[in-house]
Design a protein around this motif. Structure first.
Motif: not given
Length: 295
Positions: A163, A166-168, A170-171, A182, A185, A295
């Motif tokens: 998780r 994946k966030e890293k 995405k940013y 934001n 997705y 998710n």
């Protein structure tokens, strides 16, 4: 006159089957020739392109960031125009070695190998999707979560590691393409891949065919790849190749390297066949359409 009409009717009854057979035979021959000619053209095209290759990102260099702007394909523009805050400032490809740490990569590789030990394609390409549970096994896919022995295989910490990474990514995608994070997705399929030199056993093993991600996966708007091993060290072959008009550009996988690009035809690409060793990577895809979010 009635005899002429009668003969015409008889001819009209007889002709279709004869003509259909002739058309069918000619069509078969015609398309067979097209397939042969197309195959030859593809071989000639890619053989000639192979002589003109530029290394865009070498395994031996450490990149803070390196990008190349490309002209967006019209199809990509037409679709992504609907998503103002997710629209890229420019279509491009970008490579960086600064997003994910070596320790995080080691942890990811352990997670991938834990899953792959329960599967493995008969050919040279296997995938593991921890969102859906899809795992290559022999000639088919199985659900890793339905195997009794895997009930406690993955820990909560494993999922947290995934998780965070994946966030890293995405940013990083949002930053380099000018999109609102934001409005980006995570989408499916997002998966681990394991490529070897084993001969393919079905079409799913033939990963080296040139393709466009947006045409293969409808939901994709941005594609990213995180490499979990080193080209020339852990495996040979397996470079990522962008097909451009004058020459091809290659990305040599490097442990912790993240490659990202817009998913339209402007980034037509393929992966070279792995000739030895094992190539591990994590594909992480993003969409601007919330209905395709996972998710």
């Amino acid at each position: 006159m009635s005899e002429i009409r009668k003969r015409n009717k008889e001819v009209a009854i007889e002709k279709p089957s004869v003509i259909d057979n002739k058309i069918e035979n000619k069509t078969t021959i015609f398309f067979s020739r097209i397939v042969v000619i197309s195959s030859l053209l593809i071989v000639v095209y890619f053989s000639s392109k192979d002589e003109k290759v530029i290394t865009f990102a070498s395994q031996t260099e450490t990149l803070i960031g390196k990008g190349l702007v490309v002209e967006c394909s019209q199809d990509y523009i037409n679709e992504i125009n609907k998503y103002d805050e997710c629209y890229p400032k420019e279509c491009k490809r970008f490579v960086t070695d600064q997003v994910v740490s070596a320790r995080e990569v080691d942890n990811l590789l352990k997670i991938a190998k834990k899953g792959f030990q329960f599967g493995g394609s008969d050919g040279g390409a296997s995938i593991l999707d921890l969102h859906s549970g899809a795992l290559s096994k022999g000639q088919h896919f199985i659900n890793i979560y339905k195997i009794e022995a895997t009930k406690y295989l993955f820990s909560e910490n494993d999922y947290n590691i995934l998780r965070v990474i994946k966030e890293k990514i995405k940013y990083a995608v949002a930053q380099h393409f000018g999109a609102d994070p934001n409005k980006l997705y995570l989408t499916s399929p997002t998966f681990f891949s394991e490529l070897t030199s084993r001969k393919p056993s079905n079409i799913h093993d033939e990963y080296w065919h040139p393709h466009v991600d947006k045409e293969t996966y409808r939901s994709f708007h941005y594609t990213s790849l995180l490499y979990l091993g080193d080209y020339g060290v852990d495996f040979k072959g397996g470079r990522f190749v962008f097909i451009d008009e004058k020459f091809n550009r290659t990305i040599e996988p490097k442990k912790g390297r993240v490659s990202m690009f817009t998913s339209g035809r402007e980034n037509f690409h393929y992966v070279e066949k792995v000739t030895s060793g094992v190539r591990y990577a994590l594909t992480v895809a993003f969409t601007c359409d919330k209905q395709f979010e996972i998710n």
